[in-house]
Design a protein around this motif. Structure first.
Motif, PDB file in Angstrom:
ATOM      1  N   ILE C 158       0.809  -1.234   0.000  1.00  0.00           N
ATOM      2  CA  ILE C 158       0.000   0.000   0.000  1.00  0.00           C
ATOM      3  C   ILE C 158       0.837   1.278   0.000  1.00  0.00           C
ATOM      4  N   PHE C 159       2.171   1.146  -0.219  1.00  0.00           N
ATOM      5  CA  PHE C 159       3.007   2.350  -0.109  1.00  0.00           C
ATOM      6  C   PHE C 159       3.293   2.951  -1.477  1.00  0.00           C
ATOM      7  N   GLU C 160       2.240   3.058  -2.251  1.00  0.00           N
ATOM      8  CA  GLU C 160       2.363   3.543  -3.627  1.00  0.00           C
ATOM      9  C   GLU C 160       1.716   4.907  -3.663  1.00  0.00           C
ATOM     10  N   ALA C 161       2.111   5.734  -4.633  1.00  0.00           N
ATOM     11  CA  ALA C 161       1.700   7.150  -4.604  1.00  0.00           C
ATOM     12  C   ALA C 161       0.183   7.331  -4.660  1.00  0.00           C
ATOM     13  N   GLY C 162      -0.496   6.465  -5.403  1.00  0.00           N
ATOM     14  CA  GLY C 162      -1.941   6.639  -5.502  1.00  0.00           C
ATOM     15  C   GLY C 162      -2.651   6.229  -4.230  1.00  0.00           C
ATOM     16  N   THR C 163      -2.042   5.301  -3.489  1.00  0.00           N
ATOM     17  CA  THR C 163      -2.661   4.831  -2.264  1.00  0.00           C
ATOM     18  C   THR C 163      -2.245   5.687  -1.079  1.00  0.00           C
ATOM     19  N   MET C 164      -0.968   6.069  -1.097  1.00  0.00           N
ATOM     20  CA  MET C 164      -0.468   6.786   0.066  1.00  0.00           C
ATOM     21  C   MET C 164       0.446   7.940  -0.355  1.00  0.00           C
ATOM     22  N   PRO C 165      -0.135   8.970  -0.995  1.00  0.00           N
ATOM     23  CA  PRO C 165       0.702  10.102  -1.414  1.00  0.00           C
ATOM     24  C   PRO C 165       1.153  10.915  -0.194  1.00  0.00           C
ATOM     25  N   MET C 166       2.338  11.469  -0.276  1.00  0.00           N
ATOM     26  CA  MET C 166       2.838  12.289   0.831  1.00  0.00           C
ATOM     27  C   MET C 166       2.333  13.724   0.661  1.00  0.00           C
ATOM     28  N   ILE C 167       1.705  14.200   1.737  1.00  0.00           N
ATOM     29  CA  ILE C 167       1.055  15.514   1.701  1.00  0.00           C
ATOM     30  C   ILE C 167       1.861  16.468   2.592  1.00  0.00           C
ATOM     31  N   PRO C 168       2.126  17.686   2.141  1.00  0.00           N
ATOM     32  CA  PRO C 168       2.923  18.606   2.960  1.00  0.00           C
ATOM     33  C   PRO C 168       2.157  19.071   4.203  1.00  0.00           C
ATOM     34  N   LYS C 169       2.719  18.706   5.346  1.00  0.00           N
ATOM     35  CA  LYS C 169       2.073  19.046   6.613  1.00  0.00           C
ATOM     36  C   LYS C 169       2.013  20.560   6.809  1.00  0.00           C
ATOM     37  N   HIS C 170       3.099  21.251   6.393  1.00  0.00           N
ATOM     38  CA  HIS C 170       3.160  22.696   6.668  1.00  0.00           C
ATOM     39  C   HIS C 170       2.091  23.475   5.914  1.00  0.00           C
ATOM     40  N   ILE C 171       1.510  22.847   4.904  1.00  0.00           N
ATOM     41  CA  ILE C 171       0.465  23.551   4.149  1.00  0.00           C
ATOM     42  C   ILE C 171      -0.926  23.182   4.647  1.00  0.00           C
TER      43      ILE C 171
END
Lengths: 322, 279, 519, 547
Positions: C158-171
């Motif tokens: 499940i560590f693929e971009a469509g399943t688990m994209p990294m989102i910028p916390k600071h935004i």
């Protein structure tokens, strides 16, 4: 005259309001829940997600509340927010509208100018082979399905001959600027605008021809001849000017059809206008976009009608002064 | 009336139109007897060009279905939709126009605002929305076309009734004690008939065009083979099999042309405004 | 058992690939034009995960891992990872010099925020997997630890971009995620940055000069062109205005013609992770399809070979059952479901079908599907069914399928590499619920199979899982709750001088990190 | 010396017309400064020769034979260029309907200037100055403003003056006037006639004046040509033709002029029918129309009928006379509620019509019937005569067979063959249709008949026949009638009393002899004075009588 225009504006506004309510009722009668569609495209399976979406879009409000909100907002030109596209609807329309206006206006001008010229030519050479050729062509264009002629034109001029681009609004990735860009768009415009205009050209041609012939039979033309005026002056000054009055009326009414025809043309030629936006929105049941596009296209038609009325007033002193 | 028919058939264009229409009608009526198989049957390899295989004069489409069979069955649909939707449009438009024209005043205002309102909405877009709402089936295709095409009928009828209403024979009928309904149906409408017939024949043409446009966009009845559907499906393969879009397009063109020619012929025959000019 | 795989350089990845392009040295520079179809609703991958969004956003956002064409995990933002023997603790080590497109540092805090806060709220498919997670922690800037409640076999998938994209916390922290203005100008860590989006026209991405892998990406600019009409998309490729036609962007009928062009390559790789699997829902709730003999009659009526050849250009394969052959734990040794009109008629005779009209819903996804439904209707009519196509648009289809208002309905779904992620959801009883077209719509109920699914999902041993899944496939195929059609083959068509376009099992959706143009 | 010689002219009609030639064997000449009247009924071909002179024949109609000599050249064989040179400059023309003869979209001044422009004369400023002068000369008020007006802003008489100004612009030698006063009211007609007369003298123009009205002929003609179905039956000096007609057709035309025959003395005597009971009583009837009212516009209010009060006695005929816009037709329609009056009462026998509505109105109204003006629009073209005559009785409950029987009787009564029941209106001539219209009015045995310009659209000879029929029916059936007309002479012939209306008001009412003989009101006097041919009436009447 200002009174006249004011009266027309009020009338247009009332119709617009009616259209707002009508559209709203109509589209909300449609089956298909927008939340379900969006959830589906997100690949979601759970109820909570759908419920969240419904709440987010106000779809859980009572019907009357939704309607009132819509009318109130529309009057302030707030056409809502497309959650499917994450953008205010009015922005989506603004983005697409110029392309549609460019396309329809060009088609309209082509149709009107060529149609009237051909009609005048056919009428003034009534019974000659000029007349036969023009009238036959008009008859053919009048009977040709718009989408089919668009397909055939793109096949012939774009695929087989390679003269003109067959789809889109500009050369992809070319990033032209200035005059190059204008020329590029112009080149892309030729096929869609011509095919869209063809049908209406036939309409205007037939109308102009018939109207010219009818006017030629009227007494004032006889008067003009009795004055010793040359045929050219009579045709231009007396016949044509009077003959154009019904053509103007018709042109105004046809404007609405042109916007409709743009749906087909834009689909075939991948023209990024509101016609295509409309079809996409219907497929996705994007209510706010649907309502917005409807509203704007109806407003466009009303605007066309208003312009026609004003033109009519300018041309016909009987309305201006009577 | 007889004189009118003579005038009609002596019109070259109308004669051609009538000839084409007769062929189309014959095709629609008799064709399905010859091509009794479903036009949806996959009979051969896909994309056979015309005139290459015996028994398949127009070749096959993307699924190997007989194009000729499709064309024959499509004629029936086009005519059916054209005629029925026109009749429905007349059924909506004539009473509205007649009432508006005859009663005038507030009734006229209300009915004409209503008509104007339907005319202002771009009709093709309205048809699309109606079909999106009702789901495409032959019934709703016809209904949608009728709903967008009645306003011109109403306006025409209103205009005719308005001018006929003040004719002296209508006043005479009023004085002789006939009821309003009788006056409208017996005195006024029969005399408004010629322009209505002309308009109706042109409306059939327009309805056929509309049906094909809707089918082209995939909003037709999926269980019915129609010309617009054939072009719509062939559009994606226009590069490899252009004839699949070309042939049904010609069929539509000819049918619509025929209807228009007939309409014009009827117009010349039934509305001989020109012939009463010389005096 | 400890699994430990570590890769450090891009060349190492390239070596692991089976694609032939790596012999040449990548060249930098150039602009790549791709078709995007349809135009995505949004580029914010954390909020919208449909195909088009992922294709574009896959260049902008990244996740911790990628997967090769055999679905083995590869490093992405995580340079190495470690799974504890009990299958309960997953430890990821992040690259240490990764920056967001706005210049902020990417840290393990972002990972925790993305998964535990943002995606847990917005991403239903991930949320289903997160129920197995006890905690997500960031012991230091470059380390993230996932602790599970119990073993979950497919977890590493499940560590693929469509399943688990990294989102910028600071935004995003503390904002209304759905209405954050930054959704229109997405910020990720990926190889390309968002530049401009002219709706209805194109999406323009530019090279991320500060990308953490030296020298990558190679391309300067990427344009995703929006061309709504299939024929026009083909023309756009032919006239050289686009270089890449991702799967599904042109009608299948056009594929043979386009692929026959000069300097044109085609691959059906890059879909292994998704494993698009098509079938016809059969309504097991009510109506004629409740009878297994009727279902078998339908199944054997279908001339899928014809469909594969005439409609899909022989790209893809006949499905043999619920699991795609590219998905893990596939077992092809199941009862035959092939085309056999005589057998179909026999089953029909044995069934209690008495001539009622079967309502068949085509998938409103374009020409090919429509034609497929027409051909299927004809197949069924010839067996002796009375079939009517029900025309719908996307919304109508969703509604009817979700409300079980059909007899037969085309569909296809992704399998996400593992039966537990993408297959079981459409067969278990617990997933029967009106309202969604993506759950166990058919209404298949078999408690025995339900138990097996349960067991297989939480097993930590691949061998044990294989055995359980084989058993499941056997039973389900015999029950024919749905009529399996094809493992769809979506061809990616591109100019042959575009190299390394598809390097993973996720294909172009995984971004153009490695792609380059031979000058 | 003759200015224009037409010799042996024949003009061919297109194939399929009712006769091969519009005119045949036409030979006449026109002298400098004279007014030549060509007179005839509709279809006589009286306009054709004149149109041929101008080269303005309708499409498909061509000169077949003969020549038209003007200044030694045959106009028929001139090039288009040369003919254009003559048009407007040497020969000019004015038409019947001045509204449609002017371009609605051009200012009056510009249309006059065009005449100069067509012949490349004068500068634009000079042209405009001349236009103002010309408008002054033809007596248009405020000519400076008038040049800037559009045709629709002028009255009918003013438009005809503009046409005349246009025709005079280049001082032509010949003016062709094609029924120039037919569309005008009688007082306006008199003014236009005297204007043409004046201008002819002043400019020494020759005028070809085409008309159907012998009164007009008597007023202005120097010489007269009488035409019948395309041929000249008689020509000569006005006095000879009018007073000593040689051709029977001419004689019958003159005899048919209303008022030419003395009213039978017994009719005069019956004017005393005032003593008989009142059958229709109108009291304080009012009707106003408002037009063009809207959200942003003041409505224009017209008092069409203002406080109309009178009684009609059994067996009496009252003439309602007035010019267009006087409200005479509106009054007639208000009385039988074809138009709803604003206020006032109408009592028919013992029924108050103004209070009724719906079914009861429909029933009561059968007692008042109407005869209409236009024989072409007063009969439903798609109904057989039988249906037209029986619809009314059937609606009132008469069995079909009986109604049909009655229809045949009525047809005989109005002088038609009973077999007409099976035919359609278009198979009848105008006069016959008008008889059918009368039969229809009688079908319901009405107490009162309202005849609305019942003979105005008919040629004079037919008009006389229909008037005779009406007079006869009136006497035989003791009909009570309201006779609405614009023509005082027609009214004089059939009415017992006359009511003169102007702008909705009754200005004078009294016995026919009194109103026509010693009018009290100024307006009545001006109407009487404007009747064309009035001064010659006595002489002509004597001539007819001496036959």
């Amino acid at each position: 005259m200002i009174r006249f225009i004011l009266a027309r504006l009020v009338k247009a506004a009332v119709i617009l309001l009616a259209i707002m309510i009508f559209n709203f009722l109509l589209i909300h009668a449609a089956p298909g829940d927008p939340a379900a569609v969006m959830a589906g495209e997100a690949g979601a399976t759970d109820e909570k997600f759908i419920a969240d979406l419904r709440a987010r879009f106000g779809l859980d409000q009572p019907f009357a509340v939704q309607l009132w909100t819509y009318v109130k907002a529309t009057v302030q030109l707030d056409l809502g927010y497309s959650y499917r596209q994450s953008m205010p609807v009015i922005d989506l329309i603004w983005q697409r509208l110029p392309a549609t206006i460019l396309l329809t206006m060009t088609a309209f001008v082509i149709a009107l100018v060529l149609g009237v010229i051909a009609g005048v030519l056919a009428a003034s050479k009534q019974g000659t082979w000029w007349d036969t050729v023009i009238s036959t062509l008009a008859l053919l264009f009048y009977a040709t399905p718009l989408f089919w002629v668009a397909l055939m034109a793109s096949l012939l001029f774009s695929v087989v001959l390679g003269w003109l681009p067959g789809y889109g609004y500009q050369t992809i990735g070319a990033n032209y600027t200035g005059i190059d860009r204008v020329l590029d768009i112009g080149k892309h415009l030729i096929l869609p605008a011509t095919t869209l205009g063809l049908f209406f050209m036939a309409v205007y041609m037939r109308m102009t021809r018939a109207s010219m012939l009818e006017m030629s039979r009227l007494d004032f033309v006889k008067t003009a001849r009795a004055k010793g005026l040359s045929n050219g002056v009579i045709q231009r000054r007396h016949v044509l000017r009077n003959a154009l009055l019904p053509v103007i009326t018709l042109a105004g009414l046809q404007a609405g059809q042109i916007v409709g025809g743009a749906v087909l043309t834009e689909t075939v030629f991948a023209w990024p206008g509101i016609g295509r936006l409309l079809f996409e929105a219907i497929n996705q049941r994007d209510y706010s976009v649907l309502l917005g596009v409807f509203f704007v296209s109806a407003a466009m038609v009303l605007l066309f009608n208003l312009i026609t009325d004003i033109l009519y007033v300018l041309v016909d002193p009987r309305i201006r002064l009577g | 009336m007889l004189e009118g028919f003579k005038r009609f058939t002596s019109n070259k264009g109308a004669a051609i139109g009538l000839f084409i229409l007769l062929i189309v009608i014959l095709t629609a009526v008799l064709g399905p007897l010859i091509y009794s198989d479903s036009p949806w049957r996959m009979v051969q390899r896909p994309f056979l060009p015309p005139f290459t295989v015996d028994g398949l004069p127009l070749g096959t489409d993307a699924l190997g279905r007989d194009v000729m069979a499709g064309l024959v069955h499509g004629a029936r649909v086009s005519l059916l939709v054209g005629l029925v939707s026109t009749v429905v449009a007349l059924v909506i438009g004539v009473p509205i126009g007649a009432a508006a024209g005859y009663f005038g005043g507030l009734v006229d205002d209300a009915l004409m605002r209503f008509t104007e309102f339907f005319q202002t909405i771009p009709s093709f877009a309205l048809a699309i929305v109606l079909l999106a709402i009702f789901q495409p089936s032959l019934f709703y295709v016809i209904l949608a076309i009728a709903v967008v095409s009645w306003p011109p009928v109403a306006r025409l009828v209103r205009g005719e009734v308005l001018s006929l209403r003040s004719r002296e024979y209508v006043e005479a009928a009023t004085l002789s004690g006939q009821s309003t309904f009788q006056i409208i149906t017996r005195q006024i409408l029969p005399n408004a008939l010629p322009p209505i017939i002309v308009l109706a024949s042109l409306m059939v043409a327009t309805a056929i065009l509309l049906e094909s446009s809707l089918s082209f966009l995939g909003l037709g009845d999926p269980n019915v083979m129609s010309w617009g559907y054939m072009i719509g499906t062939a559009r994606t393969v226009i590069r490899t099999a252009w004839w699949l879009s070309f042939i049904p397009g010609v069929a539509i063109l000819l049918t619509v042309l025929a209807m228009n020619l007939i309409g014009e012929g009827l117009n010349d025959a039934l509305n001989p405004r020109l012939s009463r000019k010389s005096r | 058992m400890t699994q430990k795989r570590t890769f450090f350089t891009a060349t190492a990845i390239a070596l692991a690939m089976s694609l032939p392009a790596f012999a040449d040295t990548p060249q930098s520079g150039g602009t790549l034009n791709l078709i995007i179809q349809p135009e995505p609703p949004s580029l914010m991958l954390g909020l919208v995960q449909n195909g088009p969004t992922q294709m574009v956003a896959g260049d902008i956002y990244e996740s911790l891992l990628r997967y090769d064409v055999n679905l083995d995990p590869q490093p992405s933002l995580a340079k190495e990872w470690d799974v504890s023997e009990d299958g309960l603790t997953y430890t990821f080590t992040l690259h240490d010099d990764v920056k967001w497109h706005d210049g902020e540092d990417f840290t393990s805090e972002d990972v925790v925020f993305s998964v535990d806060v943002f995606l847990r709220e917005t991403h239903p498919r991930l949320r289903a997997s997160l129920v197995h997670v006890e905690s997500i922690e960031a012991p230091d800037e470059n380390t993230v630890v996932f602790t599970l409640k119990q073993p979950f076999g497919p977890f590493l998938g499940i560590f693929e971009a469509g399943t688990m994209p990294m989102i910028p916390k600071h935004i995003y922290e503390g904002t209304d995620f759905a209405n954050n203005e930054m959704n229109n100008t997405p910020i990720g860590t990926g190889p390309f940055k968002f530049e401009e989006w002219v709706r209805g026209s194109y999406i323009h991405l530019v090279k991320n000069e500060d990308y953490y892998i030296e020298g990558k990406p190679y391309l300067d600019e990427v344009y995703y062109q929006v061309v709504p009409d299939g024929a026009s998309r083909a023309v756009a490729y032919e006239t050289g205005q686009v270089d890449v036609l991702p799967g599904g962007s042109i009608e299948n009928f056009d594929v043979p013609r386009i692929t026959a062009m000069d300097n044109t390559c085609v691959t059906d790789q890059g879909w292994e992770f998704f494993g698009p699997h098509s079938w016809m829902w059969m309504n097991n709730h009510e109506g004629p399809m409740t009878d297994v003999n009727t279902r078998k009659a339908v199944m054997h009526s279908l001339d899928r070979e014809f469909a594969l050849e005439a409609l899909w250009n022989n790209l893809g394969k006949l499905a043999t059952g619920p699991v795609s052959s590219s998905t893990r734990f596939y077992d092809g040794d199941t009862p035959s479901i092939g085309y056999d009109p005589e057998l179909a008629k026999q089953y029909l005779a044995d069934s209690d079908y008495d001539g009622e009209t079967i309502r068949l819903l085509p998938l409103p996804y374009g020409e090919t599907w429509q034609r497929w439904a027409e051909a299927t209707r004809q197949n069924l009519i010839e067996t002796g069914f009375d079939v009517e196509l029900v025309a719908t648009d996307v919304a109508g289809w969703n509604q009817r399928v979700g409300e079980w208002d059909f007899d037969l309905a085309f569909t296809y779904l992704y399998q996400y590499g593992d039966p537990a992620l993408g297959v079981s959801r459409t067969y278990v009883e617990s997933n029967i619920a009106k309202g969604s077209p993506w759950n166990n719509v058919a209404g298949y109920v078999n408690p025995e199979v339900d138990a097996l699914w349960q067991q297989a999902a939480v097993s930590a041993s691949d061998a044990e899982r294989q055995e359980l899944y084989s058993q499941i496939q056997d039973i389900i195929v015999d029950d024919v709750p749905v009529a399996w059609l094809l493992e769809l083959g979506f061809p990616t068509i591109y100019r042959c001088n575009v190299k390394d376009l598809v390097t993973t099992g996720i294909g172009i959706n995984d971004g153009l990190r490695d792609a380059w143009i031979e000058q | 010396m003759s200015l224009l010689e037409i010799e042996n002219l024949a003009i061919a009609l297109p194939a399929g017309a009712d006769r091969p030639f519009a005119v045949e064997n036409v030979t006449f000449s026109l002298h400098k400064g004279e007014i030549l009247c060509i007179v005839g009924e509709s279809g006589s071909g009286k306009s054709m020769s004149a149109n041929a002179v101008m080269g303005l024949l309708p499409e498909g109609v061509t000169p077949a034979e003969g020549r038209i000599m003007f200044h030694g050249r045959d106009i028929l064989h001139l090039s288009e260029e040369n003919r254009r040179d003559i048009r407007g400059k040497s020969i000019s023309m004015i038409f019947q309907e001045p509204l449609s003869a002017l371009n609605p979209l051009m200012r009056v001044g510009a249309q006059i200037c065009e005449v100069f422009e067509a012949h490349n004369l004068l500068t634009p400023q000079e042209r405009m100055r001349r236009a103002v002068e010309l408008l002054t000369e033809v007596g248009l008020p405020e000519p400076e403003k008038a040049v800037r007006a559009y045709p629709f802003q002028l009255s009918g008489g003013q438009r005809q003056r503009v046409m005349i100004a246009m025709a005079l612009a280049l001082e032509p030698e010949i003016l062709i006037a094609d029924e120039p006063t037919t569309a005008l009211d009688v007082t306006t007609q008199a003014q236009i006639l005297s204007l043409i007369e004046d201008l002819r003298r002043k400019h020494e123009m020759a005028v070809i004046f085409i008309t159907h009205d012998f009164g007009v002929v008597a007023d202005i003609a120097d010489r007269v040509i009488v035409m019948q179905t395309g041929e000249i039956v008689e020509q000569g000096p006005a006095e000879d033709v009018l007073l000593r007609p040689t051709h029977p057709y001419t004689r019958s035309l003159i005899a048919a002029i209303p008022g030419m025959k003395e009213r039978p003395p017994e009719a005069e005597g019956k004017a005393g029918s005032q003593e008989s009971p009142v059958i229709l009583s109108v009291n304080g009837l009012n009707k106003t129309f408002s037009t063009g009212g809207g959200l942003f516009k003041q409505a224009r209010v017209v008092h069409a009928v203002n406080d109309l009060t009178f009684d009609l006695h059994l067996g009496e005929t009252i003439g309602i006379v007035g010019e267009s816009g006087s409200g005479k037709s509106t009054a007639g329609r208000c009385i039988i509620r074809l138009i709803d009056p604003d206020c006032g009462t109408v009592r028919l026998s013992d029924v108050e019509l103004t209070k009724l509505s719906g079914q009861s109105l429909r029933m009561a109204r059968s007692k008042a019937q109407m005869i209409f003006q236009d024989p072409f629009s007063s009969l439903n073209p798609r109904a057989r005569i039988g249906r037209i005559l029986t619809e009314g009785p059937i609606a009132h409950g008469v069995p079909r067979v009986q109604a049909m029987e009655r229809a045949r009787e009525l047809l005989s009564l109005v002088g038609l063959d009973p077999s007409a029941v099976d035919r359609f209106p278009h198979e009848f001539s105008g006069g016959q249709r008008q008889r059918i219209g009368i039969a229809r009015a009688l079908a319901l045995d009405p107490d009162v008949i309202i005849a609305d310009e019942a003979v105005s659209a008919l040629d004079v000879s037919i008009q006389a026949q229909v008037l005779d029929l009406l007079a006869d029916l009136k006497a035989r059936l003791n009909l009570s009638m309201l006779f609405v007309t614009h023509d005082l002479r027609v009214a004089a012939q059939i009415c017992d009393r006359i009511m003169v209306m102007r702008r909705g008001e009754v200005v004078e009412m009294g016995p026919t002899a009194q109103v026509l003989g010693q009018p009290n009101h100024e307006y009545t006097r001006s109407l009487l004075a404007a009747i064309p041919g009035r001064h010659h009436e006595q002489a002509m009447r004597l001539a007819v009588a001496s036959e």
